[in-house]
Design an enzyme around this catalytic site. Sequence first.
Site, PDB file in Angstrom:
ATOM      1  N   MET A  38       0.853  -1.197   0.000  1.00  0.00           N
ATOM      2  CA  MET A  38       0.000   0.000   0.000  1.00  0.00           C
ATOM      3  C   MET A  38       0.887   1.246   0.000  1.00  0.00           C
ATOM      4  O   MET A  38       0.464   2.321   0.437  1.00  0.00           O
ATOM      5  CB  MET A  38      -0.923  -0.007   1.216  1.00  0.00           C
ATOM      6  CG  MET A  38      -1.888  -1.194   1.194  1.00  0.00           C
ATOM      7  SD  MET A  38      -3.386  -0.917   2.145  1.00  0.00           S
ATOM      8  CE  MET A  38      -2.713  -0.629   3.767  1.00  0.00           C
ATOM      9  N   GLY A  39       2.145   1.102  -0.466  1.00  0.00           N
ATOM     10  CA  GLY A  39       3.063   2.240  -0.445  1.00  0.00           C
ATOM     11  C   GLY A  39       3.553   2.478   0.968  1.00  0.00           C
ATOM     12  O   GLY A  39       3.464   1.598   1.831  1.00  0.00           O
ATOM     13  N   HIS A  42       9.215   0.755   3.184  1.00  0.00           N
ATOM     14  CA  HIS A  42      10.376   0.802   4.077  1.00  0.00           C
ATOM     15  C   HIS A  42      11.196  -0.454   3.828  1.00  0.00           C
ATOM     16  O   HIS A  42      10.885  -1.235   2.909  1.00  0.00           O
ATOM     17  CB  HIS A  42       9.924   0.914   5.539  1.00  0.00           C
ATOM     18  CG  HIS A  42       8.858  -0.088   5.916  1.00  0.00           C
ATOM     19  ND1 HIS A  42       9.118  -1.438   6.032  1.00  0.00           N
ATOM     20  CD2 HIS A  42       7.539   0.059   6.155  1.00  0.00           C
ATOM     21  CE1 HIS A  42       8.003  -2.068   6.357  1.00  0.00           C
ATOM     22  NE2 HIS A  42       7.020  -1.180   6.424  1.00  0.00           N
ATOM     23  N   GLY A  44      11.346  -3.204   5.213  1.00  0.00           N
ATOM     24  CA  GLY A  44      10.606  -4.472   5.262  1.00  0.00           C
ATOM     25  C   GLY A  44      10.069  -4.840   3.882  1.00  0.00           C
ATOM     26  O   GLY A  44      10.165  -5.992   3.442  1.00  0.00           O
ATOM     27  N   HIS A  45       9.522  -3.849   3.176  1.00  0.00           N
ATOM     28  CA  HIS A  45       9.049  -4.100   1.810  1.00  0.00           C
ATOM     29  C   HIS A  45      10.250  -4.411   0.909  1.00  0.00           C
ATOM     30  O   HIS A  45      10.170  -5.280   0.034  1.00  0.00           O
ATOM     31  CB  HIS A  45       8.317  -2.880   1.246  1.00  0.00           C
ATOM     32  CG  HIS A  45       7.080  -2.508   1.999  1.00  0.00           C
ATOM     33  ND1 HIS A  45       7.018  -1.422   2.837  1.00  0.00           N
ATOM     34  CD2 HIS A  45       5.852  -3.085   2.028  1.00  0.00           C
ATOM     35  CE1 HIS A  45       5.804  -1.331   3.353  1.00  0.00           C
ATOM     36  NE2 HIS A  45       5.077  -2.330   2.891  1.00  0.00           N
ATOM     37  N   GLN A  72     -10.236  -2.237   2.627  1.00  0.00           N
ATOM     38  CA  GLN A  72      -9.776  -2.905   3.846  1.00  0.00           C
ATOM     39  C   GLN A  72      -9.704  -1.956   5.041  1.00  0.00           C
ATOM     40  O   GLN A  72      -9.229  -2.349   6.109  1.00  0.00           O
ATOM     41  CB  GLN A  72      -8.438  -3.585   3.604  1.00  0.00           C
ATOM     42  CG  GLN A  72      -7.235  -2.673   3.398  1.00  0.00           C
ATOM     43  CD  GLN A  72      -6.020  -3.455   2.932  1.00  0.00           C
ATOM     44  OE1 GLN A  72      -5.940  -3.924   1.806  1.00  0.00           O
ATOM     45  NE2 GLN A  72      -5.051  -3.631   3.823  1.00  0.00           N
ATOM     46  N   GLY A 159       4.650 -10.487   3.903  1.00  0.00           N
ATOM     47  CA  GLY A 159       5.456 -10.480   5.121  1.00  0.00           C
ATOM     48  C   GLY A 159       4.807 -11.266   6.251  1.00  0.00           C
ATOM     49  O   GLY A 159       3.585 -11.267   6.403  1.00  0.00           O
ATOM     50  N   GLN A 165      -2.994 -12.054   8.155  1.00  0.00           N
ATOM     51  CA  GLN A 165      -3.193 -11.783   6.729  1.00  0.00           C
ATOM     52  C   GLN A 165      -2.520 -12.866   5.879  1.00  0.00           C
ATOM     53  O   GLN A 165      -3.119 -13.423   4.947  1.00  0.00           O
ATOM     54  CB  GLN A 165      -2.609 -10.406   6.391  1.00  0.00           C
ATOM     55  CG  GLN A 165      -2.472 -10.137   4.902  1.00  0.00           C
ATOM     56  CD  GLN A 165      -2.016  -8.721   4.608  1.00  0.00           C
ATOM     57  OE1 GLN A 165      -2.791  -7.779   4.769  1.00  0.00           O
ATOM     58  NE2 GLN A 165      -0.774  -8.540   4.175  1.00  0.00           N
ATOM     59  N   ARG A 199       3.058   2.236   9.772  1.00  0.00           N
ATOM     60  CA  ARG A 199       2.378   2.982  10.843  1.00  0.00           C
ATOM     61  C   ARG A 199       3.345   3.405  11.956  1.00  0.00           C
ATOM     62  O   ARG A 199       2.962   4.210  12.810  1.00  0.00           O
ATOM     63  CB  ARG A 199       1.215   2.162  11.411  1.00  0.00           C
ATOM     64  CG  ARG A 199       0.067   2.032  10.403  1.00  0.00           C
ATOM     65  CD  ARG A 199      -1.199   1.460  11.015  1.00  0.00           C
ATOM     66  NE  ARG A 199      -2.334   1.604  10.114  1.00  0.00           N
ATOM     67  CZ  ARG A 199      -2.820   0.631   9.341  1.00  0.00           C
ATOM     68  NH1 ARG A 199      -2.273  -0.565   9.375  1.00  0.00           N
ATOM     69  NH2 ARG A 199      -3.847   0.851   8.545  1.00  0.00           N
TER      70      ARG A 199
HETATM   71  O1  PAF Z   1      -0.166  -5.806   3.638  1.00  0.00           O
HETATM   72  C1  PAF Z   1      -0.572  -4.883   2.913  1.00  0.00           C
HETATM   73  O2  PAF Z   1       0.138  -3.892   2.666  1.00  0.00           O
HETATM   74  C2  PAF Z   1      -1.977  -4.949   2.333  1.00  0.00           C
HETATM   75  O3  PAF Z   1      -2.871  -5.533   3.211  1.00  0.00           O
HETATM   76  C3  PAF Z   1      -2.015  -5.662   0.962  1.00  0.00           C
HETATM   77  C4  PAF Z   1      -1.621  -7.117   1.069  1.00  0.00           C
HETATM   78  C5  PAF Z   1      -1.082  -4.949  -0.015  1.00  0.00           C
HETATM   79  C6  PAF Z   1      -3.451  -5.604   0.403  1.00  0.00           C
HETATM   80  O4  PAF Z   1      -3.863  -4.285   0.238  1.00  0.00           O
END
Ligand code: PAF
Length: 310
Positions: A38-39, A42, A44-45, A72, A159, A165, A199
Amino acid sequence: MNANAEPASGTPRVVTSRSQLQEALAGASQPSAVVMTMGGLHSGHGALMELGRALVGPQGHLTATIFVNPLQFGANEDLAKYPRTFDDDLAICAANSVDLVFAPTPDVMYPNGDPEVTVDPGELGGQYEGVARPTHFSGVLTVVMKLLQLTHPTYAIFGEKDYQQLTLIRQMVRDLDIPVEIVAGPTVREASGLARSTRNNYLSEAARDTALRIPSAIAAGQSVSERGADAVVNVARSILEAPADVEVDVQYVVVTDPLMGPAPAAGEGRLIITAIVDGTRLLDNAQVFIGPPEPGAADADATSGVDTTE
Ligand code: PAF
């Protein structure tokens, strides 16, 4: 937004429409991987992207998606203030050898408005995170399903930090026969031990100090795991609930089995914690081995603790 930019060497191509995405993927090499985000990116991504590149190899194709998914977020959640940092995000994608960035608007993802048909996350979707956020996992699974349909990757990487999730996405892929391999990336932590999260940007210095109780609670829980799941939960809770300078609202502390079923009497489990620290919802979790160590389990235990390296 640097949308539809022509790629310079080392810079991913950016597309925003479905037709551009299909055109870009039509010529893409295989195997392919996608990292959905979701942009607010950091390290971690970045680690998930690095894992994607390792899976597909230098000749394979790596896509990152950047989309703040309204579906969501609940009515009183942080959709409007969620960080939008596209240029910095692109730099992280470039540094992690992403080939293609798909950054649609809500109108592109949901051209007919909110979908009538969505993915039902089942019983687990209403537990833990789902108690305070009853529509959250339906929104997550629906967008993940759509992005899988649009990108049809060999691998999709998520992650472990968002463990519920990850578990639900795996369940959806199993239950709905989606042809993709879901790969989990380990949680990346700041040097302090705090799990990397977009966050974390909301935290004041005092809140950040208090948030460090979460990795401490995990480490303390792991240290008593020989005494059983209840002992793990009690020790972790006692750390989280001690008086603090900022408000700490412990949402849940639980030990589950690796698929988020009931805690095992012995063997591999997952210690999962969510606490709202000074208004910011923070999630963390780690592997925990319940009961007396099995012969040969010492090595696994040593690597499952809260590792503060990035
Ligand atoms: O983990 C996230 O950033 C979001 O929940 C995802 C998997 C990109 C879905 O919008």
